[in-house]
Design a protein around this motif. Structure first.
Motif, PDB file in Angstrom:
ATOM      1  N   PRO A 100      -5.782  -3.617  48.391  1.00 49.68           N
ATOM      2  CA  PRO A 100      -7.042  -4.070  48.980  1.00 49.68           C
ATOM      3  C   PRO A 100      -8.211  -3.329  48.325  1.00 49.68           C
ATOM      4  CG  PRO A 100      -5.966  -2.507  50.424  1.00 49.68           C
ATOM      5  CD  PRO A 100      -5.044  -2.705  49.254  1.00 49.68           C
ATOM      6  N   PRO A 101      -9.433  -3.796  48.534  1.00 53.17           N
ATOM      7  CA  PRO A 101     -10.590  -3.112  47.927  1.00 53.17           C
ATOM      8  C   PRO A 101     -10.742  -1.693  48.477  1.00 53.17           C
ATOM      9  CG  PRO A 101     -11.271  -4.949  49.339  1.00 53.17           C
ATOM     10  CD  PRO A 101      -9.784  -4.982  49.281  1.00 53.17           C
ATOM     11  N   PRO A 102     -11.411  -0.808  47.727  1.00 54.13           N
ATOM     12  CA  PRO A 102     -12.170  -1.062  46.495  1.00 54.13           C
ATOM     13  C   PRO A 102     -11.279  -1.100  45.255  1.00 54.13           C
ATOM     14  CG  PRO A 102     -12.358   1.235  47.096  1.00 54.13           C
ATOM     15  CD  PRO A 102     -11.584   0.580  48.204  1.00 54.13           C
ATOM     16  N   PHE A 103     -11.784  -1.710  44.214  1.00 55.59           N
ATOM     17  CA  PHE A 103     -11.023  -1.866  42.988  1.00 55.59           C
ATOM     18  C   PHE A 103     -11.597  -0.958  41.903  1.00 55.59           C
ATOM     19  CE2 PHE A 103      -9.016  -5.091  45.133  1.00 55.59           C
ATOM     20  CZ  PHE A 103      -9.853  -6.148  45.473  1.00 55.59           C
ATOM     21  N   SER A 104     -10.724  -0.539  40.984  1.00 51.10           N
ATOM     22  CA  SER A 104     -11.144   0.377  39.924  1.00 51.10           C
ATOM     23  C   SER A 104     -11.836  -0.352  38.784  1.00 51.10           C
ATOM     24  CB  SER A 104      -9.927   1.125  39.372  1.00 51.10           C
ATOM     25  OG  SER A 104      -9.129   0.249  38.588  1.00 51.10           O
ATOM     26  N   GLY A 105     -11.654  -1.664  38.692  1.00 52.29           N
ATOM     27  CA  GLY A 105     -12.203  -2.398  37.561  1.00 52.29           C
ATOM     28  C   GLY A 105     -11.174  -2.648  36.482  1.00 52.29           C
ATOM     29  N   ASN A 106     -10.031  -1.984  36.591  1.00 55.87           N
ATOM     30  CA  ASN A 106      -8.939  -2.189  35.645  1.00 55.87           C
ATOM     31  C   ASN A 106      -7.741  -2.705  36.415  1.00 55.87           C
ATOM     32  OD1 ASN A 106      -6.876  -2.083  33.807  1.00 55.87           O
ATOM     33  ND2 ASN A 106      -7.084   0.082  33.311  1.00 55.87           N
ATOM     34  N   TRP A 107      -7.447  -3.982  36.282  1.00 59.05           N
ATOM     35  CA  TRP A 107      -6.414  -4.609  37.090  1.00 59.05           C
ATOM     36  C   TRP A 107      -5.036  -4.008  36.857  1.00 59.05           C
ATOM     37  CZ3 TRP A 107      -2.129  -6.921  34.977  1.00 59.05           C
ATOM     38  CH2 TRP A 107      -2.167  -7.205  33.605  1.00 59.05           C
ATOM     39  N   SER A 108      -4.811  -3.441  35.705  1.00 59.03           N
ATOM     40  CA  SER A 108      -3.479  -2.959  35.368  1.00 59.03           C
ATOM     41  C   SER A 108      -3.287  -1.471  35.666  1.00 59.03           C
ATOM     42  CB  SER A 108      -3.181  -3.224  33.893  1.00 59.03           C
ATOM     43  OG  SER A 108      -4.096  -2.525  33.073  1.00 59.03           O
ATOM     44  N   TYR A 109      -4.280  -0.844  36.295  1.00 63.61           N
ATOM     45  CA  TYR A 109      -4.178   0.581  36.612  1.00 63.61           C
ATOM     46  C   TYR A 109      -3.169   0.757  37.733  1.00 63.61           C
ATOM     47  CZ  TYR A 109      -5.651   5.285  37.963  1.00 63.61           C
ATOM     48  OH  TYR A 109      -5.691   6.620  38.277  1.00 63.61           O
ATOM     49  N   VAL A 110      -1.984   1.236  37.395  1.00 65.60           N
ATOM     50  CA  VAL A 110      -0.856   1.271  38.321  1.00 65.60           C
ATOM     51  C   VAL A 110      -1.163   2.105  39.561  1.00 65.60           C
ATOM     52  CG1 VAL A 110       1.532   2.001  38.599  1.00 65.60           C
ATOM     53  CG2 VAL A 110       0.815   0.880  36.477  1.00 65.60           C
ATOM     54  N   GLN A 111      -1.793   3.242  39.369  1.00 63.35           N
ATOM     55  CA  GLN A 111      -1.968   4.193  40.463  1.00 63.35           C
ATOM     56  C   GLN A 111      -2.864   3.679  41.586  1.00 63.35           C
ATOM     57  OE1 GLN A 111      -1.877   4.949  37.276  1.00 63.35           O
ATOM     58  NE2 GLN A 111      -0.181   6.392  37.154  1.00 63.35           N
ATOM     59  N   GLN A 112      -3.655   2.630  41.349  1.00 63.29           N
ATOM     60  CA  GLN A 112      -4.553   2.150  42.389  1.00 63.29           C
ATOM     61  C   GLN A 112      -3.826   1.258  43.397  1.00 63.29           C
ATOM     62  OE1 GLN A 112      -7.633  -0.766  41.321  1.00 63.29           O
ATOM     63  NE2 GLN A 112      -6.368  -1.415  39.572  1.00 63.29           N
ATOM     64  N   TYR A 113      -2.635   0.820  43.084  1.00 59.70           N
ATOM     65  CA  TYR A 113      -1.934  -0.116  43.962  1.00 59.70           C
ATOM     66  C   TYR A 113      -1.255   0.644  45.103  1.00 59.70           C
ATOM     67  CZ  TYR A 113      -3.036  -3.906  40.878  1.00 59.70           C
ATOM     68  OH  TYR A 113      -3.727  -4.838  40.144  1.00 59.70           O
ATOM     69  N   ASN A 114      -1.624   0.263  46.327  1.00 59.95           N
ATOM     70  CA  ASN A 114      -1.147   0.977  47.505  1.00 59.95           C
ATOM     71  C   ASN A 114       0.251   0.552  47.927  1.00 59.95           C
ATOM     72  OD1 ASN A 114      -4.224   0.259  47.754  1.00 59.95           O
ATOM     73  ND2 ASN A 114      -3.977   2.206  48.803  1.00 59.95           N
ATOM     74  N   TYR A 115       0.565  -0.714  47.676  1.00 60.18           N
ATOM     75  CA  TYR A 115       1.792  -1.273  48.234  1.00 60.18           C
ATOM     76  C   TYR A 115       2.680  -1.839  47.129  1.00 60.18           C
ATOM     77  CZ  TYR A 115      -1.317  -1.047  52.211  1.00 60.18           C
ATOM     78  OH  TYR A 115      -2.200  -0.606  53.173  1.00 60.18           O
TER      79      TYR A 115
END
Length: 126
Positions: A100-115
């Protein structure tokens, strides 16, 4: 609590096709990233294809463009990945992921994905 459950995967010869599905339960809001990552043997996890749900933008890794298609399913919070013209280098464990938001701007950044889902094996033989 959000849970992701994958289905599909399996073994196929080069040039063949497979379809992966992912169903999310829990609240992700109206706008979120959801998609597929993969981890080849001995390598790091990498982005394959992601959909910005609620906006409709699709993102693909260069290595799969023209071969893989991400789409929303008819059922709420389902996502599919149609994989055509599979190659041996597509062999990996495929994971469904959501953020869910907020987003880093890089869709492939693995570490931002919570689930994350539990992963499903895709094996492509030559």
């Amino acid at each position: 609590q959000v849970q992701l459950v994958e289905s599909g995967g399996g073994s196929v010869q080069a040039g063949g096709s497979l379809r992966l599905s992912c169903t999310a339960s829990g609240d992700l809001g109206r706008s979120y990233l959801m998609g597929w990552f993969r981890q080849p043997p001995g390598k790091e996890r990498e982005g394959v294809a992601v959909l910005h749900v609620g906006i409709g933008t699709e993102y693909y890794a260069n290595s799969v463009k023209g071969r893989f298609t991400i789409s929303q399913g008819n059922a709420k919070r389902t996502l599919s990945l149609q994989m055509n013209n599979l190659k041996p280098e597509d062999t990996a464990i495929y994971y469904c992921a959501a953020h869910p938001p907020p987003f880093s701007g890089n869709w492939s950044y693995v570490q931002q994905y919570n689930y994350w889902g539990q992963g499903t094996q895709v094996t492509v033989s030559s």
